[in-house]
Design a protein around this motif. Sequence first.
Motif, PDB file in Angstrom:
ATOM      1  N   MET A  80       0.842  -1.202   0.000  1.00 61.44           N
ATOM      2  CA  MET A  80       0.000   0.000   0.000  1.00 61.44           C
ATOM      3  C   MET A  80       0.880   1.255   0.000  1.00 61.44           C
ATOM      4  O   MET A  80       1.853   1.307   0.744  1.00 61.44           O
ATOM      5  CB  MET A  80      -0.867  -0.033   1.269  1.00 61.44           C
ATOM      6  N   PRO A  81       0.554   2.251  -0.839  1.00 65.39           N
ATOM      7  CA  PRO A  81       1.401   3.448  -0.861  1.00 65.39           C
ATOM      8  C   PRO A  81       1.337   4.170   0.482  1.00 65.39           C
ATOM      9  O   PRO A  81       0.319   4.121   1.174  1.00 65.39           O
ATOM     10  CB  PRO A  81       0.771   4.316  -1.957  1.00 65.39           C
ATOM     11  N   HIS A  82       2.433   4.769   0.852  1.00 65.00           N
ATOM     12  CA  HIS A  82       2.432   5.524   2.108  1.00 65.00           C
ATOM     13  C   HIS A  82       3.134   6.859   1.907  1.00 65.00           C
ATOM     14  O   HIS A  82       3.750   7.104   0.868  1.00 65.00           O
ATOM     15  CB  HIS A  82       3.070   4.695   3.227  1.00 65.00           C
ATOM     16  N   ILE A  83       3.035   7.712   2.916  1.00 63.73           N
ATOM     17  CA  ILE A  83       3.584   9.067   2.796  1.00 63.73           C
ATOM     18  C   ILE A  83       5.073   9.037   3.148  1.00 63.73           C
ATOM     19  O   ILE A  83       5.457   8.445   4.157  1.00 63.73           O
ATOM     20  CB  ILE A  83       2.841  10.039   3.741  1.00 63.73           C
ATOM     21  N   HIS A  84       5.868   9.669   2.310  1.00 60.39           N
ATOM     22  CA  HIS A  84       7.319   9.733   2.556  1.00 60.39           C
ATOM     23  C   HIS A  84       7.673  11.099   3.163  1.00 60.39           C
ATOM     24  O   HIS A  84       7.050  12.111   2.824  1.00 60.39           O
ATOM     25  CB  HIS A  84       8.076   9.548   1.239  1.00 60.39           C
ATOM     26  N   PHE A  85       8.681  11.096   4.016  1.00 59.87           N
ATOM     27  CA  PHE A  85       9.087  12.347   4.664  1.00 59.87           C
ATOM     28  C   PHE A  85      10.598  12.541   4.606  1.00 59.87           C
ATOM     29  O   PHE A  85      11.360  11.576   4.733  1.00 59.87           O
ATOM     30  CB  PHE A  85       8.691  12.347   6.151  1.00 59.87           C
ATOM     31  N   ASN A  86      10.996  13.794   4.425  1.00 62.65           N
ATOM     32  CA  ASN A  86      12.390  14.201   4.641  1.00 62.65           C
ATOM     33  C   ASN A  86      12.388  15.356   5.634  1.00 62.65           C
ATOM     34  O   ASN A  86      11.430  16.137   5.676  1.00 62.65           O
ATOM     35  CB  ASN A  86      13.039  14.695   3.341  1.00 62.65           C
ATOM     36  N   GLN A  87      13.442  15.455   6.409  1.00 63.21           N
ATOM     37  CA  GLN A  87      13.582  16.568   7.353  1.00 63.21           C
ATOM     38  C   GLN A  87      14.492  17.622   6.737  1.00 63.21           C
ATOM     39  O   GLN A  87      15.638  17.337   6.419  1.00 63.21           O
ATOM     40  CB  GLN A  87      14.223  16.047   8.651  1.00 63.21           C
ATOM     41  N   ILE A  88      13.976  18.844   6.558  1.00 66.44           N
ATOM     42  CA  ILE A  88      14.848  19.897   6.016  1.00 66.44           C
ATOM     43  C   ILE A  88      15.669  20.480   7.147  1.00 66.44           C
ATOM     44  O   ILE A  88      15.151  20.741   8.249  1.00 66.44           O
ATOM     45  CB  ILE A  88      14.048  21.076   5.414  1.00 66.44           C
ATOM     46  N   GLY A 121      14.878  10.683   4.568  1.00 61.67           N
ATOM     47  CA  GLY A 121      16.170  11.355   4.641  1.00 61.67           C
ATOM     48  C   GLY A 121      16.126  12.699   5.324  1.00 61.67           C
ATOM     49  O   GLY A 121      15.085  13.194   5.748  1.00 61.67           O
ATOM     50  N   VAL A 122      17.322  13.256   5.401  1.00 57.40           N
ATOM     51  CA  VAL A 122      17.531  14.638   5.830  1.00 57.40           C
ATOM     52  C   VAL A 122      17.836  15.395   4.550  1.00 57.40           C
ATOM     53  O   VAL A 122      18.462  14.846   3.638  1.00 57.40           O
ATOM     54  CB  VAL A 122      18.748  14.698   6.772  1.00 57.40           C
ATOM     55  N   PHE A 123      17.401  16.627   4.469  1.00 54.17           N
ATOM     56  CA  PHE A 123      17.597  17.397   3.241  1.00 54.17           C
ATOM     57  C   PHE A 123      18.249  18.713   3.623  1.00 54.17           C
ATOM     58  O   PHE A 123      17.626  19.554   4.265  1.00 54.17           O
ATOM     59  CB  PHE A 123      16.225  17.633   2.596  1.00 54.17           C
ATOM     60  N   PHE A 124      19.521  18.870   3.253  1.00 51.08           N
ATOM     61  CA  PHE A 124      20.225  20.103   3.601  1.00 51.08           C
ATOM     62  C   PHE A 124      20.051  21.140   2.490  1.00 51.08           C
ATOM     63  O   PHE A 124      20.665  21.037   1.434  1.00 51.08           O
ATOM     64  CB  PHE A 124      21.719  19.844   3.816  1.00 51.08           C
ATOM     65  N   GLY A 141       7.334  21.231   0.774  1.00 51.16           N
ATOM     66  CA  GLY A 141       7.826  21.719   2.065  1.00 51.16           C
ATOM     67  C   GLY A 141       6.648  22.157   2.918  1.00 51.16           C
ATOM     68  O   GLY A 141       5.761  22.866   2.423  1.00 51.16           O
ATOM     69  N   ILE A 142       6.609  21.718   4.177  1.00 50.00           N
ATOM     70  CA  ILE A 142       5.574  22.199   5.120  1.00 50.00           C
ATOM     71  C   ILE A 142       6.224  22.448   6.482  1.00 50.00           C
ATOM     72  O   ILE A 142       7.272  21.872   6.796  1.00 50.00           O
ATOM     73  CB  ILE A 142       4.395  21.204   5.304  1.00 50.00           C
TER      74      ILE A 142
END
Length: 434
Positions: A1-9, A53-56, A277-278
């Motif tokens: 099932m598709p799920h929401i992906h997140f990165n931390q800026i 991931g982390v997103f710099f 971005g949120i």
Amino acid sequence: MPHIHFNQILVFSPITHMQMAWAQPDDEQAQGLTSPAYWQKLAKIIESACFDGVFFADTMSVPDDLADGARVAMQLGAQYPRQDPFALIPIMAAVTRYLGFGVTLSTAGTPPFLAVRRLGTLDNLTGGRVAWNVVTSHVGGDFRALGLTQLGHDERYDQADEYMEICYRLWDAFPRDAIVADRGKKIFVDADRVNKVEYEGKYLKCHAYPVTMCSPQGRPLIFQAGQSGRGMHFATTHADAIYALQPRIESMARFVKNIRAASHDIGKTNEPKVFFGIQPVIGGTEAEALQRRQELADAIPIEAGLNRLSGMIGIDLGKYDLDLPLENIETNASRGLLAATLDSIEGRAPTVREAALHWGMSYGMAQMVGTPEQIATKIENYWRESGCYGFNISPTVSPTSIIDFAEQVVPILQKRGLMRTEYADTTFRGNLSQ
Ligand SMILES: Cc1cc2nc3c(=O)[nH]c(=O)nc-3n(C[C@H](O)[C@H](O)[C@H](O)COP(=O)(O)O)c2cc1C
């Protein structure tokens, strides 16, 4: 099932996006300028929340588009000092196993040969956990700092197309299995499998054998954030994922549709995955969250927001009447971000003051304010209705807002089956795709 992906800026400076965050009593990011432990703590929290991931995010220079812009940025600690995020990747990778690391590197200032070498070295050392946020540098100060002349808006993307072509050729020219390390035969690299790149373009040239082999994920994952017409064409051509900024759910849905159409136009079947971005602001009750947001906003001087907005447009907004609507100014800087800002309030353009306050707080990103339950529901609605792949989360106060999201919002999303509870792979590419 598709799920929401997140990165931390994150930004390697005393703040990420929220101006004056460093002055909040529970903020620790300023210590991070000299403390590897701060970044390692963040890496462990973010991995425990199963983010991709982390997103710099990064630009090279201090914004100097306001008359007194550099001084204002320095005094307010507005992403100043600004250190090199590449240095943080080995530090954070050393205490994590799955977390990916996106890093911004401009097609201005670093020749593609060196970009491939720097990114490839890190990608190998982390077992394939590196992503590259390809930017063409919209900030005039970056070029002045490097002693270069800034090309026009669209021409920067033309040059970047050549840049990417050289990178692809270098990546393809040294497959991982060319390393045979045969002690008996005394052969380390099978030289027949490594090719020389010969490239002569209008803007760039490269004649070289690559010196870094491919990593377990092949080449680094490519992120891109161009939002103008030419920017979207570049992003759909090259990117695995797009980091976009749209202030409202309707504009997010429109953006995803436009990316699909642009991908279709160039015959690309695996369209880039869109991340918006949120910036969440969490409270025990809705009233508490709204009050917290107000307190944070009240601590940001208008000059801080004006400075950010002026830097993004490349025009000194200090000369404008703050209470008149922001105009669609002809800019050589970020046309995409200006268009998104103009669309931040339904039915009318924001005033310069409103736009500056929005930029001071969240760099123009959509904010989600409420209880953990309300924020989880909003995220789900935004994800379903916009058709995006996931979200890049920008912190307010660090690390508390990052911890709050990880401990209070993530478990709700996981319980609803909207987020993974364990990683699927050890590479960034692997985790992003599942
Ligand atoms: C969400 C978002 C994040 C961005 N992050 C960066 C960044 O970290 N560094 C940078 O130099 N440019 C950044 N940019 C600027 C873009 O890469 C691009 O150069 C700029 O928006 C101009 O292109 P456009 O007019 O096609 O949008 C960002 C843009 C967006 C929309």
